[in-house]
Scaffold this motif. Structure first.
Motif, PDB file in Angstrom:
ATOM      1  N   ILE A 142     -11.345   3.087   2.774  1.00  0.00           N
ATOM      2  CA  ILE A 142     -11.353   1.412   2.297  1.00  0.00           C
ATOM      3  C   ILE A 142     -11.711   1.517   0.798  1.00  0.00           C
ATOM      4  CG2 ILE A 142     -12.671  -0.421   2.416  1.00  0.00           C
ATOM      5  CD1 ILE A 142     -13.067   0.443   5.552  1.00  0.00           C
ATOM      6  N   LEU A 165      -8.047   1.854  -0.334  1.00  0.00           N
ATOM      7  CA  LEU A 165      -6.424   0.590  -0.068  1.00  0.00           C
ATOM      8  C   LEU A 165      -7.057  -0.195  -1.114  1.00  0.00           C
ATOM      9  CD1 LEU A 165      -4.948   1.313   2.774  1.00  0.00           C
ATOM     10  CD2 LEU A 165      -6.782  -0.094   3.830  1.00  0.00           C
ATOM     11  N   LEU A 166      -8.377  -1.258  -1.072  1.00  0.00           N
ATOM     12  CA  LEU A 166      -8.712  -2.599  -1.297  1.00  0.00           C
ATOM     13  C   LEU A 166      -7.943  -2.363  -2.795  1.00  0.00           C
ATOM     14  CD1 LEU A 166     -11.555  -3.687   0.381  1.00  0.00           C
ATOM     15  CD2 LEU A 166      -9.640  -4.725   0.550  1.00  0.00           C
ATOM     16  N   ARG A 198      10.424   1.184   5.966  1.00  0.00           N
ATOM     17  CA  ARG A 198      10.430   1.238   7.574  1.00  0.00           C
ATOM     18  C   ARG A 198      11.715   1.803   8.421  1.00  0.00           C
ATOM     19  NH1 ARG A 198       5.752  -0.943  10.930  1.00  0.00           N
ATOM     20  NH2 ARG A 198       4.708   0.806  10.820  1.00  0.00           N
ATOM     21  N   GLU A 204       4.367  -6.409  18.047  1.00  0.00           N
ATOM     22  CA  GLU A 204       4.112  -7.203  16.963  1.00  0.00           C
ATOM     23  C   GLU A 204       5.026  -8.496  17.276  1.00  0.00           C
ATOM     24  OE1 GLU A 204       5.014  -6.167  13.161  1.00  0.00           O
ATOM     25  OE2 GLU A 204       4.982  -8.089  12.132  1.00  0.00           O
ATOM     26  N   SER A 205       3.427  -9.352  16.956  1.00  0.00           N
ATOM     27  CA  SER A 205       4.404 -10.929  17.011  1.00  0.00           C
ATOM     28  C   SER A 205       4.332 -11.721  15.832  1.00  0.00           C
ATOM     29  CB  SER A 205       3.175 -11.597  17.551  1.00  0.00           C
ATOM     30  OG  SER A 205       1.837 -11.187  17.096  1.00  0.00           O
ATOM     31  N   GLN A 226       4.112 -14.637  13.062  1.00  0.00           N
ATOM     32  CA  GLN A 226       2.791 -15.065  11.878  1.00  0.00           C
ATOM     33  C   GLN A 226       2.435 -16.321  11.275  1.00  0.00           C
ATOM     34  OE1 GLN A 226      -0.113 -11.849  10.689  1.00  0.00           O
ATOM     35  NE2 GLN A 226       1.121 -10.274  12.391  1.00  0.00           N
ATOM     36  N   TYR A 240       6.123 -10.465   4.379  1.00  0.00           N
ATOM     37  CA  TYR A 240       5.175 -11.317   4.623  1.00  0.00           C
ATOM     38  C   TYR A 240       4.854 -12.069   4.035  1.00  0.00           C
ATOM     39  CZ  TYR A 240       5.426  -7.453   8.179  1.00  0.00           C
ATOM     40  OH  TYR A 240       5.632  -6.474   9.731  1.00  0.00           O
ATOM     41  N   GLU A 270     -10.048  -8.248   3.535  1.00  0.00           N
ATOM     42  CA  GLU A 270      -9.607  -7.263   4.633  1.00  0.00           C
ATOM     43  C   GLU A 270      -8.139  -7.032   3.995  1.00  0.00           C
ATOM     44  OE1 GLU A 270      -7.869  -9.069   8.578  1.00  0.00           O
ATOM     45  OE2 GLU A 270      -7.631  -6.856   8.837  1.00  0.00           O
ATOM     46  N   LYS A 271      -7.416  -5.973   3.495  1.00  0.00           N
ATOM     47  CA  LYS A 271      -5.941  -5.839   2.771  1.00  0.00           C
ATOM     48  C   LYS A 271      -4.720  -5.110   4.417  1.00  0.00           C
ATOM     49  CE  LYS A 271      -4.089  -3.582  -0.695  1.00  0.00           C
ATOM     50  NZ  LYS A 271      -3.803  -2.640  -1.869  1.00  0.00           N
ATOM     51  N   VAL A 289      -0.559  -4.941   5.101  1.00  0.00           N
ATOM     52  CA  VAL A 289       0.177  -5.258   4.026  1.00  0.00           C
ATOM     53  C   VAL A 289       1.093  -6.850   3.799  1.00  0.00           C
ATOM     54  CG1 VAL A 289       1.118  -2.961   4.761  1.00  0.00           C
ATOM     55  CG2 VAL A 289       1.543  -4.690   6.705  1.00  0.00           C
ATOM     56  N   LEU A 337      -2.223 -14.806  18.113  1.00  0.00           N
ATOM     57  CA  LEU A 337      -2.268 -13.518  17.365  1.00  0.00           C
ATOM     58  C   LEU A 337      -3.889 -12.764  18.037  1.00  0.00           C
ATOM     59  CD1 LEU A 337      -0.940 -11.228  15.422  1.00  0.00           C
ATOM     60  CD2 LEU A 337      -2.938 -12.496  13.203  1.00  0.00           C
ATOM     61  N   GLY A 381     -14.214  -1.950   7.971  1.00  0.00           N
ATOM     62  CA  GLY A 381     -13.644  -1.921   9.112  1.00  0.00           C
ATOM     63  C   GLY A 381     -12.079  -1.172   8.715  1.00  0.00           C
ATOM     64  N   MET A 382     -11.247  -1.066   9.917  1.00  0.00           N
ATOM     65  CA  MET A 382      -9.837  -1.048   9.847  1.00  0.00           C
ATOM     66  C   MET A 382      -9.747  -1.369  11.308  1.00  0.00           C
ATOM     67  SD  MET A 382     -10.237   3.617   9.214  1.00  0.00           S
ATOM     68  CE  MET A 382      -8.047   3.785   9.246  1.00  0.00           C
ATOM     69  N   TYR A 400      -5.433  -3.353  12.643  1.00  0.00           N
ATOM     70  CA  TYR A 400      -3.849  -3.444  12.960  1.00  0.00           C
ATOM     71  C   TYR A 400      -3.381  -4.446  13.312  1.00  0.00           C
ATOM     72  CZ  TYR A 400       0.108  -1.579  15.297  1.00  0.00           C
ATOM     73  OH  TYR A 400       1.768  -1.493  15.350  1.00  0.00           O
ATOM     74  N   ARG A 401      -2.434  -4.883  11.533  1.00  0.00           N
ATOM     75  CA  ARG A 401      -1.834  -5.965  11.676  1.00  0.00           C
ATOM     76  C   ARG A 401      -0.414  -5.685  11.086  1.00  0.00           C
ATOM     77  NH1 ARG A 401      -4.226 -11.210   8.986  1.00  0.00           N
ATOM     78  NH2 ARG A 401      -2.308 -13.111   9.457  1.00  0.00           N
ATOM     79  N   TYR A 402       0.012  -6.627  11.477  1.00  0.00           N
ATOM     80  CA  TYR A 402       1.953  -6.512  10.632  1.00  0.00           C
ATOM     81  C   TYR A 402       2.046  -5.126  11.011  1.00  0.00           C
ATOM     82  CZ  TYR A 402       0.746 -10.659   7.769  1.00  0.00           C
ATOM     83  OH  TYR A 402      -0.117 -11.732   7.119  1.00  0.00           O
ATOM     84  N   SER A 403       2.109  -4.522  11.791  1.00  0.00           N
ATOM     85  CA  SER A 403       2.323  -2.938  12.824  1.00  0.00           C
ATOM     86  C   SER A 403       1.841  -2.422  11.856  1.00  0.00           C
ATOM     87  CB  SER A 403       4.007  -2.987  12.500  1.00  0.00           C
ATOM     88  OG  SER A 403       4.147  -3.874  13.875  1.00  0.00           O
ATOM     89  N   TYR A 404       1.000  -2.685  10.800  1.00  0.00           N
ATOM     90  CA  TYR A 404       0.497  -1.516   9.736  1.00  0.00           C
ATOM     91  C   TYR A 404      -0.904  -1.314  10.314  1.00  0.00           C
ATOM     92  CZ  TYR A 404       4.640  -0.484   7.640  1.00  0.00           C
ATOM     93  OH  TYR A 404       6.051  -0.510   7.298  1.00  0.00           O
ATOM     94  N   THR A 445      -4.988  -1.735   8.605  1.00  0.00           N
ATOM     95  CA  THR A 445      -5.642  -2.652   8.150  1.00  0.00           C
ATOM     96  C   THR A 445      -7.073  -1.978   7.520  1.00  0.00           C
ATOM     97  OG1 THR A 445      -6.605  -4.485   9.189  1.00  0.00           O
ATOM     98  CG2 THR A 445      -4.463  -4.647   8.696  1.00  0.00           C
ATOM     99  N   GLY A 446      -7.189  -2.358   5.789  1.00  0.00           N
ATOM    100  CA  GLY A 446      -8.958  -1.640   6.417  1.00  0.00           C
ATOM    101  C   GLY A 446      -9.710  -3.472   5.418  1.00  0.00           C
ATOM    102  N   SER A 447     -10.614  -2.689   6.104  1.00  0.00           N
ATOM    103  CA  SER A 447     -11.577  -4.580   5.319  1.00  0.00           C
ATOM    104  C   SER A 447     -13.364  -3.833   5.061  1.00  0.00           C
ATOM    105  CB  SER A 447     -11.617  -5.616   6.849  1.00  0.00           C
ATOM    106  OG  SER A 447     -12.698  -4.177   7.530  1.00  0.00           O
TER     107      SER A 447
END
Lengths: 202, 125
Positions: free
Chosen positions: A25, A28-29, A40, A57-58, A60, A202, B8-9, B11, B86, B106-107, B109-113, B115-117
């Protein structure tokens, strides 16, 4: 005895997982890669309609924006004109809390006259509406956008004039609009593997 | 009653979040949350400072727990950008730091990828 061993073992696993998770994490951050720079590749395999990967996916926000690139696999010959002029779906979204054959907005494409034609393709209160937008070159990355306003879907492709399609009256304002991904057809499935590269914004 | 503050990060960028929840001794919980991207370089009267606001209800269930650590599954459901429903699932690891403070990783799932938080959680009372 057994329970305490299991507990120590579980604690060790959990501690390891936490450390790995924390490192992941943090990386990632603080990662410095450009955001949303993820391309993709969608593949529609020979004999299939749906593309892989299959995603859920929806929508947003009130704008769906993406870049797409076709390659030589977008060329096909299905023989009869009615099949050749069948629209293949690129991307879009459904109406609010509705199925996409009730209300939806998508870009579609077809290989006709040795060129790749792009269309706006909507279902408006169960009626299909198609409007030609323009042509794109193979291997070229182009920007696509569908904007949702109170009354219209506004389609934008690269520098072509915007295409506006009036929205249906049966749609709600708050709800789920599920994303619609690349799909071959029409009636006939893909005659060979078809690749489309898509980068979402996005 | 817990109060959480974190980021939360995905994409789609970094979303900062806050949440207020009530939790049972067994770590089952329910609460409300708000998260948004913060644009610090907003010129006055033009762009919004909080982008892509996402708010709603969160539900939490325990997967495993011991004295100072717990694994949880959470579900955040609500509206993003006012009109778009959502639901975001995630897995969280909570580590107790002090008597009332915990760190949460945390991990989701958003935007089909994925996420990490990371969050700081305070047990208010």
């Amino acid at each position: 005895m057994k329970l305490s061993v299991v507990r120590v073992f579980l604690k060790a696993i959990m501690a390891g997982a936490v450390r790995c998770g924390a490192v992941f994490i943090i990386v990632l951050l603080i990662g410095c890669e450009p955001e949303s720079d993820l391309i993709r590749r969608f593949t529609i395999y020979k004999g299939e309609h749906y593309s892989q990967p299959r995603l859920v996916e929806s929508l947003q926000s009130n704008e769906l924006m993406f870049d797409a690139r076709f390659d030589e696999t977008a060329m096909y010959d299905l023989g009869e004109s009615q099949y050749q002029h069948s629209k293949n779906k690129l991307m879009g979204f459904s109406g609010c809390n509705q199925l996409h054959h009730e209300n939806s907005a998508r870009f579609t494409w077809q290989w006709v006259d040795n060129q790749l034609e792009i269309y706006a393709y909507c279902y408006v209160d169960n009626d299909r509406v198609e409007q030609y937008i323009g042509t794109v070159e193979l291997y070229e990355i182009n920007r696509y956008s569908i904007k949702l306003t109170d009354e219209e879907y506004i389609f934008t492709l690269a520098n072509y004039p915007q295409v506006r399609v009036k929205r249906g009256t049966s749609e709600c304002t708050k709800g789920i609009r599920y994303m619609l991904w690349p799909f071959f057809g029409g009636q006939l499935p893909a005659p060979h593997d078809v690749h489309i590269d898509i980068r979402m914004h996005y | 009653v817990n109060f959480a503050l974190g980021s939360e990060k995905s994409v789609g960028g970094i979303h900062h979040m806050t949440a207020l929840s009530v939790e049972s001794k067994g770590k089952w919980g329910v609460g409300i949350f708000y998260q948004a991207k913060i644009d610090w370089n907003v010129s006055e009267g033009h762009e919004k400072m909080f982008r892509d606001p996402f708010y709603g209800i969160l539900l939490q269930a325990p997967l495993a727990k011991c004295d100072k650590m717990s694994f949880l599954i959470t579900l955040r459901g609500g509206l993003v950008n006012k009109d778009f429903v959502l639901v975001v699932p995630s897995l969280e690891t909570r580590i107790k730091l002090f008597s009332r403070f915990s760190a949460v990783f945390g991990m989701g799932y958003r935007y089909s990828y994925p996420t990490g938080s990371v969050k700081l959680l305070v047990n208010l009372f």
